[in-house]
Design a protein around this motif. Structure first.
Motif, PDB file in Angstrom:
ATOM      1  N   ARG A  10       0.823  -1.204   0.000  1.00 50.57           N
ATOM      2  CA  ARG A  10       0.000   0.000   0.000  1.00 50.57           C
ATOM      3  C   ARG A  10       0.856   1.252   0.000  1.00 50.57           C
ATOM      4  N   ARG A  11       1.940   1.254   0.780  1.00 49.70           N
ATOM      5  CA  ARG A  11       2.837   2.410   0.788  1.00 49.70           C
ATOM      6  C   ARG A  11       3.411   2.668  -0.594  1.00 49.70           C
ATOM      7  N   VAL A  12       3.797   1.606  -1.277  1.00 48.53           N
ATOM      8  CA  VAL A  12       4.349   1.770  -2.627  1.00 48.53           C
ATOM      9  C   VAL A  12       3.301   2.336  -3.578  1.00 48.53           C
ATOM     10  N   LEU A  13       2.069   1.807  -3.492  1.00 46.42           N
ATOM     11  CA  LEU A  13       1.007   2.302  -4.365  1.00 46.42           C
ATOM     12  C   LEU A  13       0.677   3.763  -4.066  1.00 46.42           C
ATOM     13  N   VAL A  14       0.616   4.122  -2.788  1.00 42.61           N
ATOM     14  CA  VAL A  14       0.317   5.509  -2.413  1.00 42.61           C
ATOM     15  C   VAL A  14       1.421   6.445  -2.886  1.00 42.61           C
ATOM     16  N   ALA A  15       2.681   6.041  -2.660  1.00 40.41           N
ATOM     17  CA  ALA A  15       3.798   6.874  -3.104  1.00 40.41           C
ATOM     18  C   ALA A  15       3.807   7.011  -4.615  1.00 40.41           C
ATOM     19  N   GLY A  16       3.522   5.919  -5.335  1.00 42.68           N
ATOM     20  CA  GLY A  16       3.467   5.998  -6.789  1.00 42.68           C
ATOM     21  C   GLY A  16       2.343   6.897  -7.275  1.00 42.68           C
ATOM     22  N   GLY A  17       1.159   6.786  -6.646  1.00 43.06           N
ATOM     23  CA  GLY A  17       0.043   7.645  -7.033  1.00 43.06           C
ATOM     24  C   GLY A  17       0.308   9.109  -6.767  1.00 43.06           C
ATOM     25  N   LEU A  18       0.873   9.395  -5.598  1.00 48.78           N
ATOM     26  CA  LEU A  18       1.193  10.787  -5.280  1.00 48.78           C
ATOM     27  C   LEU A  18       2.291  11.321  -6.194  1.00 48.78           C
ATOM     28  N   GLY A  19       3.283  10.474  -6.516  1.00 53.47           N
ATOM     29  CA  GLY A  19       4.327  10.898  -7.448  1.00 53.47           C
ATOM     30  C   GLY A  19       3.769  11.215  -8.820  1.00 53.47           C
ATOM     31  N   ALA A  20       2.827  10.385  -9.291  1.00 50.25           N
ATOM     32  CA  ALA A  20       2.206  10.649 -10.585  1.00 50.25           C
ATOM     33  C   ALA A  20       1.385  11.927 -10.549  1.00 50.25           C
TER      34      ALA A  20
ATOM     35  N   VAL B 197       3.759  29.788   4.367  1.00 51.68           N
ATOM     36  CA  VAL B 197       2.580  29.323   3.637  1.00 51.68           C
ATOM     37  C   VAL B 197       1.702  28.511   4.595  1.00 51.68           C
ATOM     38  N   ALA B 198       0.474  28.936   4.770  1.00 46.92           N
ATOM     39  CA  ALA B 198      -0.389  28.395   5.818  1.00 46.92           C
ATOM     40  C   ALA B 198      -0.831  26.974   5.523  1.00 46.92           C
ATOM     41  N   PHE B 199      -0.840  26.146   6.564  1.00 50.51           N
ATOM     42  CA  PHE B 199      -1.522  24.854   6.617  1.00 50.51           C
ATOM     43  C   PHE B 199      -0.892  23.746   5.775  1.00 50.51           C
ATOM     44  N   VAL B 200       0.138  23.991   4.995  1.00 51.35           N
ATOM     45  CA  VAL B 200       0.719  22.913   4.199  1.00 51.35           C
ATOM     46  C   VAL B 200       1.332  21.862   5.123  1.00 51.35           C
ATOM     47  N   ALA B 201       2.118  22.297   6.092  1.00 55.49           N
ATOM     48  CA  ALA B 201       2.714  21.355   7.038  1.00 55.49           C
ATOM     49  C   ALA B 201       1.643  20.668   7.877  1.00 55.49           C
ATOM     50  N   PHE B 202       0.544  21.349   8.115  1.00 58.19           N
ATOM     51  CA  PHE B 202      -0.515  20.802   8.961  1.00 58.19           C
ATOM     52  C   PHE B 202      -1.306  19.700   8.254  1.00 58.19           C
ATOM     53  N   VAL B 203      -1.661  19.904   7.000  1.00 58.86           N
ATOM     54  CA  VAL B 203      -2.555  18.958   6.319  1.00 58.86           C
ATOM     55  C   VAL B 203      -1.809  17.783   5.701  1.00 58.86           C
ATOM     56  N   ALA B 204      -0.506  17.927   5.434  1.00 62.68           N
ATOM     57  CA  ALA B 204       0.216  16.887   4.699  1.00 62.68           C
ATOM     58  C   ALA B 204       0.227  15.561   5.452  1.00 62.68           C
TER      59      ALA B 204
ATOM     60  N   VAL C 118      -4.285   9.016   6.072  1.00 60.96           N
ATOM     61  CA  VAL C 118      -5.549   8.488   5.568  1.00 60.96           C
ATOM     62  C   VAL C 118      -5.305   7.624   4.334  1.00 60.96           C
ATOM     63  N   LEU C 119      -4.474   8.125   3.414  1.00 59.23           N
ATOM     64  CA  LEU C 119      -4.182   7.363   2.204  1.00 59.23           C
ATOM     65  C   LEU C 119      -3.436   6.075   2.508  1.00 59.23           C
ATOM     66  N   ASN C 120      -2.655   6.092   3.609  1.00 58.19           N
ATOM     67  CA  ASN C 120      -1.824   4.933   3.937  1.00 58.19           C
ATOM     68  C   ASN C 120      -2.466   4.031   4.986  1.00 58.19           C
ATOM     69  N   GLY C 121      -3.781   4.153   5.174  1.00 60.36           N
ATOM     70  CA  GLY C 121      -4.467   3.274   6.107  1.00 60.36           C
ATOM     71  C   GLY C 121      -4.200   3.563   7.559  1.00 60.36           C
ATOM     72  N   GLY C 122      -3.938   4.820   7.909  1.00 62.24           N
ATOM     73  CA  GLY C 122      -3.721   5.193   9.297  1.00 62.24           C
ATOM     74  C   GLY C 122      -2.289   5.104   9.762  1.00 62.24           C
ATOM     75  N   ARG C 123      -1.374   4.760   8.902  1.00 64.58           N
ATOM     76  CA  ARG C 123       0.041   4.635   9.281  1.00 64.58           C
ATOM     77  C   ARG C 123       0.806   5.882   8.867  1.00 64.58           C
ATOM     78  N   THR C 124       1.723   6.307   9.732  1.00 64.82           N
ATOM     79  CA  THR C 124       2.552   7.469   9.430  1.00 64.82           C
ATOM     80  C   THR C 124       3.534   7.134   8.321  1.00 64.82           C
ATOM     81  N   THR C 125       3.666   8.029   7.372  1.00 68.81           N
ATOM     82  CA  THR C 125       4.629   7.851   6.287  1.00 68.81           C
ATOM     83  C   THR C 125       5.247   9.197   5.944  1.00 68.81           C
ATOM     84  N   ILE C 126       6.532   9.313   6.181  1.00 66.92           N
ATOM     85  CA  ILE C 126       7.227  10.563   5.911  1.00 66.92           C
ATOM     86  C   ILE C 126       7.262  10.845   4.409  1.00 66.92           C
ATOM     87  N   LEU C 127       7.518   9.815   3.612  1.00 68.13           N
ATOM     88  CA  LEU C 127       7.550  10.006   2.167  1.00 68.13           C
ATOM     89  C   LEU C 127       6.186  10.448   1.656  1.00 68.13           C
ATOM     90  N   GLY C 128       5.128   9.830   2.154  1.00 72.04           N
ATOM     91  CA  GLY C 128       3.790  10.224   1.729  1.00 72.04           C
ATOM     92  C   GLY C 128       3.477  11.655   2.104  1.00 72.04           C
TER      93      GLY C 128
END
Length: 342
Positions: free
Chosen positions: A22-32, A268-275, A281-291
């Motif tokens: 899932r991490r690989v798929l999320v990272a690939g989708g976000l990269g695309a 720039v407001a809220f970028v660090a907050f929402v990322a 959420v995209l990674n199923g509740g797991r923290t991911t620095i790359l994501g």
């Protein structure tokens, strides 16, 4: 009828393989998504640049009009948006995971306001601008973080969040006082810097931020295992040999990333907050620095495109768009209970 034996090792490996996939798929989708938004920001807009012309210009060919627009406006803004978004996203994710609070981010804890207060002081009182203004923002962010950490003590967690929110309120008062002393020109300059914008993107600024990320991001990757242990709580982390010094190191790296990004683009407001929350959420509740880093870059580049072309006859600072997006996200986070019982 025979019952087949279950291999525990195979079960564990299968359980680990699912979140990794899932991490690989999320990272690939976000990269695309980031690649598509980057291409849209560079090639589309009021002045459309074709893909062949893009590569011809990068190859050194001079195309009247197109070369200047691409190399001095479109491309530097897109590149700076990606780099600053990566820095903001990583910084926010580190704060939230290390302090185990989704409301903890440089925006909420006063780090960005510390940079803003220092920059406004430099503009109004010291009459500084340019690179000196960026240095003032970095110094202000780092000093604010150090003071908050010293006042909060070694407990961290919610105490650090509360001290940060209190410091942010005090810094807002300082900024408001400085505005009462500013002349019209300095007030406009300070307000433009505080909003956060990519309008002043330049290649020297991009080079400095790029070198900083090349140095800091590998350090973040090196300490990410300690971060996962810290998420289990201070008692468990101490029992596993991860002391609060690792948390301090992670927070220091996050402060430096945030300070450098703020120095390049303004707060720039809220970028660090929402990322971080979006990536979780995209990674199923797991923290991911790359994501979180990729989400921050996607938000920055996408918001800059909307700010530049989303409103007729108006070129807004990117901070206006991210603020308009981040405020409802904060309300949703609070209303849904994701901020925790406290």
């Amino acid at each position: 009828m025979t019952v087949q034996s279950i291999n525990p090792t195979a079960v564990v490996r299968g359980a680990r393989r699912i979140p990794r996939r899932r991490r690989v798929l999320v990272a690939g989708g976000l990269g695309a998504a980031l690649f598509g938004l980057f291409a849209l920001r560079v090639l589309a807009g009021d002045y459309i640049i074709t893909l062949p012309d893009f590569f011809r210009i990068l190859g050194g060919e001079e195309i009247p009009g197109a070369t200047f627009i691409l190399m001095e406006s479109k491309l530097p803004r897109a590149v700076l948006g990606v780099l600053a978004g990566l820095a903001f996203g990583v910084a926010g994710a580190i704060f939230q995971s290390t302090l185990r609070n989704p409301l903890a981010s440089p925006d909420m804890l006063g780090i960005s306001l510390g940079a803003s207060a220092s920059a406004v002081f430099a503009i109004v009182v010291l009459s500084l601008n340019g690179s000196a203004l960026s240095v003032a923002g970095i110094v202000g962010a780092v000093l604010t973080a150090v003071v908050i950490r010293l006042v909060a003590g070694s407990d961290g967690g919610y105490r650090l969040v509360l001290v940060g929110v209190t410091a942010a309120a005090g810094l807002v008062a300082v900024i408001q006082y400085l505005f009462t002393r500013a002349n019209e020109y300095d007030a406009q300059l300070a307000l433009r810097w505080m909003t956060g914008s990519l309008n002043s993107a330049s290649w020297p600024t991009i080079r400095i931020l790029f070198v900083a990320l090349v140095i800091l991001l590998p350090l973040v990757a090196w300490t990410v295992k300690s971060q996962r242990v810290l998420e289990l709580g201070p008692d468990v982390a101490t029992a596993l040999g991860v002391t609060h010094r690792y948390a301090d190191l992670l927070l220091l790296l996050a402060v430096l990333l945030c300070a450098l990004a703020v120095a390049a683009t303004g707060p720039v407001a809220f970028v660090a907050f929402v990322a971080g929350p979006i990536a979780r959420v995209l990674n199923g509740g797991r923290t991911t620095i790359l994501g979180a880093a990729l989400v921050g870059a996607v938000v920055m580049v996408g918001a800059d495109y909307v700010a530049a072309y989303g409103f007729p006859d108006t070129n807004l600072p990117v901070g206006v768009v991210t603020g308009a997006f981040g405020a409802p996200f904060l309300l949703w986070l609070l209303a849904s209970g994701r901020a925790g019982r406290r």
